[in-house]
Design a protein around this motif. Structure first.
Motif, PDB file in Angstrom:
ATOM      1  N   ARG A 133       0.755  -1.235   0.031  1.00 36.44           N
ATOM      2  CA  ARG A 133      -0.147  -0.072  -0.070  1.00 36.44           C
ATOM      3  C   ARG A 133       0.737   1.386   0.015  1.00 36.44           C
ATOM      4  O   ARG A 133       0.557   2.322  -0.248  1.00 36.44           O
ATOM      5  CB  ARG A 133      -1.053  -0.013   1.267  1.00 36.44           C
ATOM      6  CG  ARG A 133      -1.714  -1.262   1.391  1.00 36.44           C
ATOM      7  CD  ARG A 133      -2.505  -1.662   0.014  1.00 36.44           C
ATOM      8  NE  ARG A 133      -3.260  -0.727  -0.374  1.00 36.44           N
ATOM      9  CZ  ARG A 133      -3.924  -0.448  -1.607  1.00 36.44           C
ATOM     10  NH1 ARG A 133      -3.613  -1.458  -2.361  1.00 36.44           N
ATOM     11  NH2 ARG A 133      -4.712   0.723  -2.236  1.00 36.44           N
ATOM     12  N   GLY A 134       2.101   1.006   0.226  1.00 37.60           N
ATOM     13  CA  GLY A 134       3.078   2.409   0.133  1.00 37.60           C
ATOM     14  C   GLY A 134       2.898   3.038   1.455  1.00 37.60           C
ATOM     15  O   GLY A 134       2.011   2.791   2.315  1.00 37.60           O
ATOM     16  N   ASP A 135       3.952   4.101   1.596  1.00 36.88           N
ATOM     17  CA  ASP A 135       3.883   4.917   2.861  1.00 36.88           C
ATOM     18  C   ASP A 135       2.467   5.773   2.936  1.00 36.88           C
ATOM     19  O   ASP A 135       2.135   5.944   4.026  1.00 36.88           O
ATOM     20  CB  ASP A 135       5.102   5.981   2.734  1.00 36.88           C
ATOM     21  CG  ASP A 135       6.391   5.375   2.834  1.00 36.88           C
ATOM     22  OD1 ASP A 135       6.432   4.069   3.139  1.00 36.88           O
ATOM     23  OD2 ASP A 135       7.478   5.806   2.356  1.00 36.88           O
ATOM     24  N   ASP A 136       1.862   6.100   1.789  1.00 36.26           N
ATOM     25  CA  ASP A 136       0.698   7.015   2.062  1.00 36.26           C
ATOM     26  C   ASP A 136      -0.434   5.997   1.847  1.00 36.26           C
ATOM     27  O   ASP A 136      -1.670   6.304   2.197  1.00 36.26           O
ATOM     28  CB  ASP A 136       0.408   8.090   1.143  1.00 36.26           C
ATOM     29  CG  ASP A 136       0.410   7.379  -0.258  1.00 36.26           C
ATOM     30  OD1 ASP A 136       0.737   6.099  -0.547  1.00 36.26           O
ATOM     31  OD2 ASP A 136       0.446   8.225  -1.221  1.00 36.26           O
ATOM     32  N   GLY A 137      -0.382   4.618   1.825  1.00 33.62           N
ATOM     33  CA  GLY A 137      -1.507   3.702   2.246  1.00 33.62           C
ATOM     34  C   GLY A 137      -2.531   3.869   0.666  1.00 33.62           C
ATOM     35  O   GLY A 137      -3.416   2.951   0.698  1.00 33.62           O
ATOM     36  N   THR A 138      -1.970   4.322  -0.560  1.00 35.17           N
ATOM     37  CA  THR A 138      -2.632   4.395  -1.725  1.00 35.17           C
ATOM     38  C   THR A 138      -2.158   3.340  -2.681  1.00 35.17           C
ATOM     39  O   THR A 138      -2.978   3.129  -3.777  1.00 35.17           O
ATOM     40  CB  THR A 138      -2.531   5.769  -2.257  1.00 35.17           C
ATOM     41  OG1 THR A 138      -1.046   5.919  -2.480  1.00 35.17           O
ATOM     42  CG2 THR A 138      -2.879   6.771  -1.468  1.00 35.17           C
ATOM     43  N   ALA A 142       7.137   2.308  -3.880  1.00 35.08           N
ATOM     44  CA  ALA A 142       8.475   2.312  -4.677  1.00 35.08           C
ATOM     45  C   ALA A 142       8.226   1.385  -6.009  1.00 35.08           C
ATOM     46  O   ALA A 142       8.531   1.613  -7.097  1.00 35.08           O
ATOM     47  CB  ALA A 142       9.611   1.825  -3.928  1.00 35.08           C
ATOM     48  N   GLY A 143       7.486   0.209  -5.848  1.00 34.42           N
ATOM     49  CA  GLY A 143       7.333  -0.694  -7.099  1.00 34.42           C
ATOM     50  C   GLY A 143       6.401  -0.079  -8.142  1.00 34.42           C
ATOM     51  O   GLY A 143       6.703  -0.055  -9.454  1.00 34.42           O
ATOM     52  N   PHE A 144       5.517   0.371  -7.480  1.00 38.02           N
ATOM     53  CA  PHE A 144       4.476   1.026  -8.528  1.00 38.02           C
ATOM     54  C   PHE A 144       5.301   2.285  -9.416  1.00 38.02           C
ATOM     55  O   PHE A 144       5.102   2.174 -10.590  1.00 38.02           O
ATOM     56  CB  PHE A 144       3.261   1.992  -7.983  1.00 38.02           C
ATOM     57  CG  PHE A 144       2.296   2.417  -8.886  1.00 38.02           C
ATOM     58  CD1 PHE A 144       1.301   1.697  -9.353  1.00 38.02           C
ATOM     59  CD2 PHE A 144       2.469   3.725  -9.250  1.00 38.02           C
ATOM     60  CE1 PHE A 144       0.288   2.410 -10.082  1.00 38.02           C
ATOM     61  CE2 PHE A 144       1.339   4.276 -10.151  1.00 38.02           C
ATOM     62  CZ  PHE A 144       0.383   3.480 -10.323  1.00 38.02           C
ATOM     63  N   LEU A 145       5.952   3.054  -8.647  1.00 36.31           N
ATOM     64  CA  LEU A 145       6.657   4.056  -9.275  1.00 36.31           C
ATOM     65  C   LEU A 145       7.775   3.525 -10.252  1.00 36.31           C
ATOM     66  O   LEU A 145       7.846   4.218 -11.294  1.00 36.31           O
ATOM     67  CB  LEU A 145       7.329   5.123  -8.342  1.00 36.31           C
ATOM     68  CG  LEU A 145       6.365   5.751  -7.401  1.00 36.31           C
ATOM     69  CD1 LEU A 145       7.083   6.618  -6.335  1.00 36.31           C
ATOM     70  CD2 LEU A 145       5.420   6.715  -8.301  1.00 36.31           C
ATOM     71  N   LEU A 146       8.156   2.516 -10.042  1.00 29.52           N
ATOM     72  CA  LEU A 146       9.465   1.738 -10.862  1.00 29.52           C
ATOM     73  C   LEU A 146       8.822   1.444 -12.314  1.00 29.52           C
ATOM     74  O   LEU A 146       9.330   1.790 -13.248  1.00 29.52           O
ATOM     75  CB  LEU A 146      10.014   0.941 -10.014  1.00 29.52           C
ATOM     76  CG  LEU A 146      11.223   0.210 -10.626  1.00 29.52           C
ATOM     77  CD1 LEU A 146      12.424   1.113 -10.825  1.00 29.52           C
ATOM     78  CD2 LEU A 146      11.773  -0.924  -9.842  1.00 29.52           C
ATOM     79  N   LEU A 147       7.596   0.594 -12.208  1.00 27.95           N
ATOM     80  CA  LEU A 147       7.256   0.143 -13.373  1.00 27.95           C
ATOM     81  C   LEU A 147       6.596   1.221 -14.072  1.00 27.95           C
ATOM     82  O   LEU A 147       6.659   1.119 -15.225  1.00 27.95           O
ATOM     83  CB  LEU A 147       6.091  -0.876 -12.845  1.00 27.95           C
ATOM     84  CG  LEU A 147       5.527  -1.534 -14.174  1.00 27.95           C
ATOM     85  CD1 LEU A 147       6.442  -2.158 -15.131  1.00 27.95           C
ATOM     86  CD2 LEU A 147       4.833  -3.102 -13.500  1.00 27.95           C
ATOM     87  N   ALA A 148       5.680   2.385 -13.341  1.00 25.98           N
ATOM     88  CA  ALA A 148       5.063   3.335 -14.190  1.00 25.98           C
ATOM     89  C   ALA A 148       5.930   4.150 -14.867  1.00 25.98           C
ATOM     90  O   ALA A 148       5.782   4.538 -16.057  1.00 25.98           O
ATOM     91  CB  ALA A 148       4.293   4.137 -13.016  1.00 25.98           C
ATOM     92  N   ASP A 149       7.120   4.396 -14.165  1.00 24.34           N
ATOM     93  CA  ASP A 149       8.228   5.280 -14.806  1.00 24.34           C
ATOM     94  C   ASP A 149       8.798   4.270 -16.242  1.00 24.34           C
ATOM     95  O   ASP A 149       8.909   5.060 -17.240  1.00 24.34           O
ATOM     96  CB  ASP A 149       9.569   5.402 -14.077  1.00 24.34           C
ATOM     97  CG  ASP A 149       9.034   6.589 -12.995  1.00 24.34           C
ATOM     98  OD1 ASP A 149       7.950   7.382 -13.292  1.00 24.34           O
ATOM     99  OD2 ASP A 149       9.690   6.848 -11.958  1.00 24.34           O
ATOM    100  N   ALA A 150       8.892   3.102 -15.830  1.00 26.22           N
ATOM    101  CA  ALA A 150       9.611   2.368 -17.263  1.00 26.22           C
ATOM    102  C   ALA A 150       8.621   2.453 -18.403  1.00 26.22           C
ATOM    103  O   ALA A 150       8.883   2.483 -19.396  1.00 26.22           O
ATOM    104  CB  ALA A 150       9.866   0.712 -16.720  1.00 26.22           C
ATOM    105  N   ILE A 151       7.266   2.149 -17.982  1.00 36.06           N
ATOM    106  CA  ILE A 151       6.211   2.012 -19.220  1.00 36.06           C
ATOM    107  C   ILE A 151       6.256   3.483 -19.948  1.00 36.06           C
ATOM    108  O   ILE A 151       6.109   3.604 -20.978  1.00 36.06           O
ATOM    109  CB  ILE A 151       4.765   1.569 -18.533  1.00 36.06           C
ATOM    110  CG1 ILE A 151       4.788   0.152 -18.120  1.00 36.06           C
ATOM    111  CG2 ILE A 151       3.819   1.821 -19.590  1.00 36.06           C
ATOM    112  CD1 ILE A 151       3.823  -0.338 -17.370  1.00 36.06           C
TER     113      ILE A 151
END
Length: 311
Positions: A133-138, A142-151
């Protein structure tokens, strides 16, 4: 041990260089669809292609993609489905896109939202439903940001952490309540609660106890959308009659308010005219063309009708 979001993201990113033949074909088809002038966009076809290109072909067998007419507070949602026959465990996902918020927006917003929710679905499946859920619970760690940036870098997309559209969201929040307590005069909400569904403020709201302690006022509904023709037809005759009576009452009240406004404006105009008469008497007089005397403007006709006996 299930994979972490970061591990799952790295596995997906590793497939982008070089692309397999299937990924190349999927990418070419996606480019053709995006370049098309057809205003209709088939989200299921695009989802299947993106699954091959970016998500290791793990999604299509477990994710159902659809438009939602009821989703009005965010552009998309990744909804987990439990299976009662399998210990009530999560087994499938519904990926929903908001028809209300996206149908009039550019297709790029639809595609970015589809990819955003697909990333969530990918992490739920690859991490055995342990998606961080990440630090902010949403869920945008880090994993989401990593894959989103790559795409984003690979396909020149604009996947962002949040994809709500504030103007569109606000336009659907047509059920409105207002508090009659002290918070009514306090910024930024001024006692207003706006919702897209007819759910009155109540104890289930996270802020309810704080409001009770600090304000204590009661909420009264002050606005709601008109019923659709279908909803009106489903009402009983008595309720339809009541609805019509309410409309008439509102019409009468509206006309009365308008009449009050008109009366107030007329009174203000009258007071303004009187002030002008008192301060600018010359403006309110004219010169008689016969006797050359100054006569009150509103008395000139009587003056002339009397054959100008002032000579």
């Amino acid at each position: 041990m299930p994979l972490t979001d970061e591990d799952a993201a790295l596995l997906a990113i590793a497939t982008l260089d070089p692309l397999s033949d299937a990924q190349v074909n999927a990418n070419n088809t996606i480019k053709t669809i995006i370049a098309s002038s057809d205003p209709f966009i088939g989200i299921n076809e695009l989802f299947s292609l993106y699954d091959v290109l970016y998500f290791r072909s793990l999604l299509s067998s477990r994710v159902e993609v659809s438009w939602s007419a009821r989703l009005t507070l965010c552009a998309g949602i990744c909804e987990l489905i439990r299976d009662p026959s399998n210990g009530n465990k999560f087994t499938r996902i519904r990926l929903k896109l908001s028809e209300a918020l996206l149908k009039y927006r550019p297709r790029t917003d639809v595609i970015n939202t589809l990819l955003h929710e697909s990333i969530h679905a990918y992490f739920f499946i690859t991490t055995s439903w342990k998606h961080s859920r990440g630090d902010d619970g949403t869920g945008h760690g880090a994993g989401f940001l990593l894959l989103a940036d790559a795409i984003n870098n690979h396909g020149s997309y604009e996947i962002t952490v949040f994809h709500t559209f504030h103007d569109e969201v606000e336009s659907y929040r047509t059920h409105i309540w207002q508090c009659d307590g002290p918070c009514r005069s306090q910024a930024p909400f001024f006692g207003l609660v706006k919702r897209s569904m007819n759910r009155a403020p109540a104890k289930g709201d996270s802020w309810w106890i704080k409001h009770e302690n600090e304000c204590g006022g009661k909420f009264k509904k002050i606005s709601e959308p008109d019923l659709t023709k279908f909803q009106v037809e489903k009402l009983s005759g008595l309720k339809r009659a009541g609805l019509q009576t309410n409309k008439i009452d509102l019409w009468v009240a509206g006309n009365k308010r308008q009449a009050d406004v008109d009366d107030e404006q007329e009174e203000k105009s009258s007071r303004s005219t009187k002030r002008q008469n008192n301060t600018n008497p010359a403006i309110q007089t004219v010169i008689c063309p016969i006797c050359n005397r100054r006569v009150k403007a509103d008395e000139i006709n009587e003056h002339l009708d009397a054959d100008c006996k002032c000579e």
